[in-house]
Design a protein around this motif. Structure first.
Motif, short mmCIF file in Angstrom:
data_model
loop_
_atom_site.label_atom_id
_atom_site.label_comp_id
_atom_site.label_asym_id
_atom_site.label_seq_id
_atom_site.Cartn_x
_atom_site.Cartn_y
_atom_site.Cartn_z
N PHE A 177 0.84 -1.20 0.00
CA PHE A 177 0.00 0.00 0.00
C PHE A 177 0.87 1.25 0.00
CE2 PHE A 177 -2.06 3.40 2.47
CZ PHE A 177 -3.15 3.64 1.65
N GLY A 178 1.90 1.27 0.86
CA GLY A 178 2.82 2.41 0.88
C GLY A 178 3.58 2.55 -0.42
N TYR A 179 4.02 1.43 -0.97
CA TYR A 179 4.77 1.42 -2.23
C TYR A 179 3.93 1.95 -3.39
CZ TYR A 179 8.35 -0.61 -5.39
OH TYR A 179 9.34 -0.79 -6.32
N VAL A 180 2.70 1.43 -3.49
CA VAL A 180 1.79 1.87 -4.56
C VAL A 180 1.37 3.32 -4.34
CG1 VAL A 180 -0.53 1.51 -5.52
CG2 VAL A 180 0.96 -0.45 -5.09
N LEU A 181 1.13 3.70 -3.08
CA LEU A 181 0.78 5.09 -2.77
C LEU A 181 1.87 6.04 -3.23
CD1 LEU A 181 -1.18 7.06 -1.34
CD2 LEU A 181 0.11 6.64 0.77
N SER A 182 3.12 5.62 -3.11
CA SER A 182 4.22 6.47 -3.55
C SER A 182 4.19 6.67 -5.07
CB SER A 182 5.57 5.85 -3.13
OG SER A 182 5.92 4.74 -3.94
N PHE A 183 3.78 5.63 -5.81
CA PHE A 183 3.69 5.76 -7.27
C PHE A 183 2.61 6.76 -7.67
CE2 PHE A 183 5.51 1.25 -7.63
CZ PHE A 183 6.78 1.74 -7.87
N PHE A 184 1.44 6.63 -7.03
CA PHE A 184 0.35 7.56 -7.35
C PHE A 184 0.70 8.98 -6.90
CE2 PHE A 184 -2.24 3.63 -7.61
CZ PHE A 184 -2.84 3.86 -8.84
N THR A 185 1.34 9.09 -5.74
CA THR A 185 1.78 10.41 -5.26
C THR A 185 2.80 11.00 -6.21
OG1 THR A 185 1.45 9.70 -2.96
CG2 THR A 185 2.83 11.64 -3.32
N GLY A 186 3.73 10.17 -6.65
CA GLY A 186 4.75 10.61 -7.59
C GLY A 186 4.15 11.02 -8.92
N LEU A 187 3.14 10.28 -9.37
CA LEU A 187 2.48 10.60 -10.64
C LEU A 187 1.81 11.97 -10.57
CD1 LEU A 187 1.81 9.34 -13.43
CD2 LEU A 187 -0.31 8.47 -12.41
N VAL A 188 1.11 12.23 -9.47
CA VAL A 188 0.46 13.54 -9.28
C VAL A 188 1.49 14.65 -9.19
CG1 VAL A 188 -0.94 14.92 -7.68
CG2 VAL A 188 -1.58 12.54 -8.16
N MET A 189 2.53 14.43 -8.40
CA MET A 189 3.57 15.44 -8.24
C MET A 189 4.30 15.73 -9.56
SD MET A 189 5.29 14.61 -4.52
CE MET A 189 4.54 15.19 -3.02
N SER A 190 4.54 14.69 -10.35
CA SER A 190 5.20 14.87 -11.65
C SER A 190 4.35 15.71 -12.58
CB SER A 190 5.49 13.52 -12.30
OG SER A 190 6.42 12.80 -11.55
N ASN A 191 3.04 15.42 -12.61
CA ASN A 191 2.13 16.19 -13.48
C ASN A 191 2.00 17.63 -13.02
OD1 ASN A 191 1.59 14.01 -15.17
ND2 ASN A 191 -0.11 13.29 -13.91
N LEU A 192 2.22 17.86 -11.70
CA LEU A 192 2.17 19.22 -11.17
C LEU A 192 3.54 19.90 -11.20
CD1 LEU A 192 -0.12 18.64 -8.03
CD2 LEU A 192 -0.77 19.72 -10.20
N HIS A 193 4.54 19.17 -11.73
CA HIS A 193 5.93 19.68 -11.81
C HIS A 193 6.44 20.11 -10.43
CE1 HIS A 193 5.41 19.51 -16.14
NE2 HIS A 193 4.33 20.27 -16.04
N THR A 194 6.20 19.24 -9.45
CA THR A 194 6.64 19.52 -8.08
C THR A 194 8.16 19.43 -7.96
OG1 THR A 194 4.57 18.53 -7.29
CG2 THR A 194 6.31 18.86 -5.65
#
Length: 466
Positions: A177-194
């Motif tokens: 869950f933590g591992y997958v959550l990091s992927f989705f978090t990373g995907l959102v952050m990448s699209n927001l150019h964090t």
């Protein structure tokens, strides 16, 4: 005179009866490991799995952070792989952690590691130095090593031996869950150019939650470890406090001056289990982390369509595999579980290699199957290593097994970007498939069967023969 004799013998009889009663009552005390699942067990398990979520998140977010920061940090392919593997390199410290846990106990380490994990995660926000980031990633990995090594050990030593593997196998659900959550978090952050600093430091959030819970609720020391170092009376008081006065520690006798050393793990008594534990773990995590952490790089070189869609498919099947693996873990023998998942994942990679030249549908299906099988496979990383060793050497044994595994994981993560550049996506998948086949062969030939249900059946058969 006669009256005195009668009174004397009556008093003696009462004394003997009372002594027998007290002895019988004492014998009625139950081994604390047979205590039913209680509020105490729930609290300990809750604190343990919060750490697993934080660990999974920290490992997964590294790929996104390194990819986003590559240009700003001026990273070569070598440094991309090294930073991605930094946390996994730190996990090799489990060798030291396990031995330390056998000397000073489990609870102190488990209680404090998430606090340090959070501090190191936040520190990444304040630096743009590649060597400093690398050092912080290694330190975070060392904190994760404590959770992997000591966290599973303390749970296995408080829970019933027959049910402990079931609870330990559930670790993978929370870790995934933590591992997958990091992927989705990373995907959102990448699209927001964090900014990559924020992405790196984001692991502080699950880390802080785990740290607060552990410090607030407390982590009780393992009674079996306390007894193994001669603190039996103290262990019994702790058991009575946590589980009730009817339970006690049942300690094995041990020799004076008996000490745990790493060399002992390679003695004739333990070396087979040590080497099997290390090999199975290393061969599992080499492809698992190599593919998972640098998923966008791998997808870009394969015939798999849109990168975001392929990443989501991978994440969904990873999560599904965690649940499926937990269910299968309780129903399959350890050897069958290990060998079938090794060979099954290798077959999925071979189909991916062939499918690239045939159809995107075949490639994606094989990719999903690989994610599912590998996520099922890693369930065994929690219950199996503690089962390979007895109470006295368990901390050191699990530590050295995890250290072996981190070498495999770090190599997979470090080498994947380099392999992609030098031999391409197909060659990289062939290397991963070969490692999986090696793991399957080692387990087929040497892996001991340790599941409680299997050992119970063997004992019953031996008793029937005798």
């Amino acid at each position: 005179m006669l009256l005195k004799i009668v009174i004397y013998f009556f008093g003696l009889k009462c004394y003997i009866f009372n002594e027998k009663y007290l002895q019988k009552r004492e014998k009625k005390k139950i081994n604390y490991k047979e205590a039913p699942y209680s509020k105490f067990h729930k609290t300990l398990f809750f604190c343990a799995v919060l750490g697993q979520i934080a660990c999974g998140f920290a490992l997964g977010i590294a790929g996104t952070a390194v990819t986003e920061g590559k240009a700003d940090l001026g990273l070569s392919t070598f440094w991309v792989g090294l930073l991605g593997a930094g946390t996994l390199i730190g996990l090799a410290g489990s060798l030291v952690v396990g031995n330390l846990a056998d000397k000073i106990g489990r609870s102190k380490l488990v209680l404090l590691d998430m606090a340090f994990f959070t501090v190191f995660s936040i520190a990444q926000f304040f630096t743009s130095s590649v060597p400093v980031i690398m050092a912080l990633r290694i330190l975070i990995g060392l904190c994760i090593a404590i959770d992997y090594t000591v966290g599973s050990t303390i749970v296995s030593e408080w829970f019933d031996p027959e049910t402990a593997p079931s609870y330990l196998s559930k670790f993978i659900i929370y870790w995934t869950f933590g591992y997958v959550l990091s992927f989705f978090t990373g995907l959102v952050m990448s699209n927001l150019h964090t900014d990559y600093h924020i992405i790196f430091a984001s692991s502080a959030i699950p880390g802080a939650i785990a740290a607060i819970a552990r410090i607030t609720l407390g982590i009780a020391e393992a009674p079996s470890w306390m007894a193994s170092v001669g603190r039996v009376e103290e262990a019994n008081k702790l058991v009575a406090e946590k589980l009730g006065p009817e339970y006690k520690i049942v300690a094995e006798e041990k020799k004076e001056e008996e000490k745990v050393s790493v060399a002992e793990l390679f003695s004739p008594k333990y070396r087979r289990n040590t080497l099997v534990g290390g090999m199975f773990y290393a061969c599992q995590v080499f492809p698992y982390f190599g593919v998972g952490i640098f998923l966008p790089i791998l997808i870009g070189q394969l015939n798999m369509g849109d990168a975001n869609t392929s990443s989501i498919i991978y994440d969904v099947f990873c999560m599904a595999g965690a649940f499926a693996g937990t269910w299968l873990c309780a129903r399959m023998s350890r050897r069958s579980f290990l060998t079938s998942t090794f060979f099954g994942a290798a077959i999925a990679l071979v189909i991916m290699i062939i499918g690239q030249n045939i159809s995107i549908v075949i490639t994606v299906i094989a990719f999903a199957a690989f994610a599912l099988i590998m996520s099922i496979a890693v369930v065994m990383e929690w219950p199996y290593p503690p089962e390979l060793f007895d109470d006295r050497v368990r901390g050191t044994g699990v530590g050295i097994v995890v250290a072996f595994s981190r070498i495999g994981a770090a190599l997979g993560t470090f080498l994947l970007p380099i392999l992609m550049d030098s031999i391409g996506g197909t060659g990289t998948l062939i290397v991963c498939a070969a490692v999986l086949v090696l793991g399957g062969v080692v387990c087929q030939l040497f892996a001991p069967e340790t599941s409680a249900s299997y050992l119970k059946k063997v004992a019953e058969k031996e008793a029937a023969v005798n």
